[in-house]
Structures are given as structure tokens and as C-alpha cells.
Motif scaffolding. Structure first.
Motif, PDB file in Angstrom:
ATOM      1  N   ILE A  67       0.810  -1.221   0.000  1.00  0.00           N
ATOM      2  CA  ILE A  67       0.000   0.000   0.000  1.00  0.00           C
ATOM      3  C   ILE A  67       0.847   1.276   0.000  1.00  0.00           C
ATOM      4  O   ILE A  67       0.523   2.244  -0.683  1.00  0.00           O
ATOM      5  CB  ILE A  67      -0.953   0.008   1.213  1.00  0.00           C
ATOM      6  CG1 ILE A  67      -1.947  -1.153   1.094  1.00  0.00           C
ATOM      7  CG2 ILE A  67      -1.672   1.338   1.357  1.00  0.00           C
ATOM      8  CD1 ILE A  67      -2.773  -1.381   2.343  1.00  0.00           C
ATOM      9  N   PHE A  68       1.920   1.285   0.753  1.00  0.00           N
ATOM     10  CA  PHE A  68       2.707   2.502   0.953  1.00  0.00           C
ATOM     11  C   PHE A  68       4.009   2.463   0.178  1.00  0.00           C
ATOM     12  O   PHE A  68       4.601   1.404   0.052  1.00  0.00           O
ATOM     13  CB  PHE A  68       2.986   2.704   2.450  1.00  0.00           C
ATOM     14  CG  PHE A  68       1.739   2.967   3.232  1.00  0.00           C
ATOM     15  CD1 PHE A  68       1.224   4.246   3.337  1.00  0.00           C
ATOM     16  CD2 PHE A  68       1.070   1.926   3.858  1.00  0.00           C
ATOM     17  CE1 PHE A  68       0.055   4.481   4.061  1.00  0.00           C
ATOM     18  CE2 PHE A  68      -0.094   2.152   4.568  1.00  0.00           C
ATOM     19  CZ  PHE A  68      -0.595   3.431   4.671  1.00  0.00           C
ATOM     20  N   PRO A  69       4.454   3.622  -0.329  1.00  0.00           N
ATOM     21  CA  PRO A  69       3.820   4.932  -0.173  1.00  0.00           C
ATOM     22  C   PRO A  69       2.520   5.010  -0.976  1.00  0.00           C
ATOM     23  O   PRO A  69       2.430   4.495  -2.079  1.00  0.00           O
ATOM     24  CB  PRO A  69       4.855   5.920  -0.700  1.00  0.00           C
ATOM     25  CG  PRO A  69       5.726   5.130  -1.607  1.00  0.00           C
ATOM     26  CD  PRO A  69       5.691   3.718  -1.112  1.00  0.00           C
ATOM     27  N   LEU A  70       1.561   5.669  -0.369  1.00  0.00           N
ATOM     28  CA  LEU A  70       0.241   5.851  -0.965  1.00  0.00           C
ATOM     29  C   LEU A  70       0.254   7.181  -1.719  1.00  0.00           C
ATOM     30  O   LEU A  70       0.597   8.215  -1.144  1.00  0.00           O
ATOM     31  CB  LEU A  70      -0.810   5.853   0.141  1.00  0.00           C
ATOM     32  CG  LEU A  70      -2.271   5.872  -0.248  1.00  0.00           C
ATOM     33  CD1 LEU A  70      -2.632   4.651  -1.079  1.00  0.00           C
ATOM     34  CD2 LEU A  70      -3.129   5.922   1.009  1.00  0.00           C
ATOM     35  N   GLU A  71      -0.104   7.136  -2.996  1.00  0.00           N
ATOM     36  CA  GLU A  71      -0.023   8.342  -3.831  1.00  0.00           C
ATOM     37  C   GLU A  71      -0.866   9.485  -3.284  1.00  0.00           C
ATOM     38  O   GLU A  71      -0.392  10.615  -3.171  1.00  0.00           O
ATOM     39  CB  GLU A  71      -0.436   8.032  -5.278  1.00  0.00           C
ATOM     40  CG  GLU A  71       0.537   7.161  -6.031  1.00  0.00           C
ATOM     41  CD  GLU A  71       0.474   5.681  -5.662  1.00  0.00           C
ATOM     42  OE1 GLU A  71       1.375   4.952  -6.078  1.00  0.00           O
ATOM     43  OE2 GLU A  71      -0.465   5.255  -4.955  1.00  0.00           O
ATOM     44  N   THR A  72      -2.139   9.210  -2.956  1.00  0.00           N
ATOM     45  CA  THR A  72      -3.018  10.255  -2.414  1.00  0.00           C
ATOM     46  C   THR A  72      -3.962   9.659  -1.371  1.00  0.00           C
ATOM     47  O   THR A  72      -4.308   8.483  -1.428  1.00  0.00           O
ATOM     48  CB  THR A  72      -3.883  10.917  -3.514  1.00  0.00           C
ATOM     49  OG1 THR A  72      -4.694   9.938  -4.137  1.00  0.00           O
ATOM     50  CG2 THR A  72      -3.034  11.641  -4.545  1.00  0.00           C
TER      51      THR A  72
END
Length: 115
Positions: A67-72
Motif C-alpha cells: 500500500i505505501f507509499p500511498l499516492e493520495t
């Protein structure tokens, strides 16, 4: 007086552009424990990262890596990560959240979700 109004408007615009992230333990729809990361601010968070200063023994690391880094992470949006249920977990944990928003490129917050 105009200077005061300008300051208030600048402050209002800054608040609307800020994200405010938090972390808490919740149960998902299947009643399994998970860690929810959410944005309670009005602005969009970008490049959301999560770190575990005292180590991660309480959520599934493979999900974190996917999941991370999560764009937004938009205002009032959240993401849930499965909690580890087969191990003894500390009651209080520490999570370091990092992100960018329109107010600042470098935001950081420590949160202490209770398991």
C-alpha cells in the motif's frame, strides 16, 4: 482592518489545503482487527508513508509494503491494514505518519493507536 481580513483569509485557505492524518485500531467488516490510517483534514495528502519507530509487530508488513507509499489520501478517506492477530501485541503502539499537502511538502505526525 484590511490587513486583518487578509490574514484571516490566508489562514482559512491554509487550513483548507492541509491534510491531517491519524491512525486507530478498528474492526473491519469481517470483525477482524486492522489499523486504519485516515485523513481528517480538508486537504489532500500526497506521498503518504508510514513508519514504526519502535518496530512493527502489530500489522501485516506485506500489506504495508503493497500500500505505501500511498499516492493520495483525500479528505475523509481512509485505508485499512490487517492487524496481526496470532501474536501478543503491545496495548499502545507508535506510528509515524509522513505526507505532503498543499500547505507543506514535509508533514509528520506521531500517533499512538491503542490495540
Amino acid at each position: 482592518m484590511d490587513h486583518f481580513l487578509e490574514e484571516k483569509e490566508t489562514e482559512r485557505l491554509l487550513l483548507e489545503s492541509k491534510a491531517d492524518l491519524g491512525a486507530e485500531f478498528v474492526k473491519d467488516e469481517g470483525k477482524k482487527p486492522c489499523l486504519r490510517i485516515w485523513n481528517k483534514g480538508k486537504g489532500q495528502a500526497r506521498n503518504v508513508r508510514i513508519e514504526f519507530p519502535e518496530g512493527n509487530s502489530f500489522i501485516v508488513q506485506a500489506e504495508v509494503d503493497q500500500i505505501f507509499p500511498l499516492e493520495t489520501l483525500n479528505s475523509l478517506q481512509s485505508v485499512e491494514i490487517s492487524a496481526v492477530t496470532h501474536m501478543v501485541v503491545k496495548r499502545k503502539n507508535v506510528v509515524r505518519l509522513l505526507w505532503s499537502d498543499n500547505a507543506s511538502e514535509h508533514n509528520e505526525k506521531f500517533d499512538y493507536p491503542i490495540a
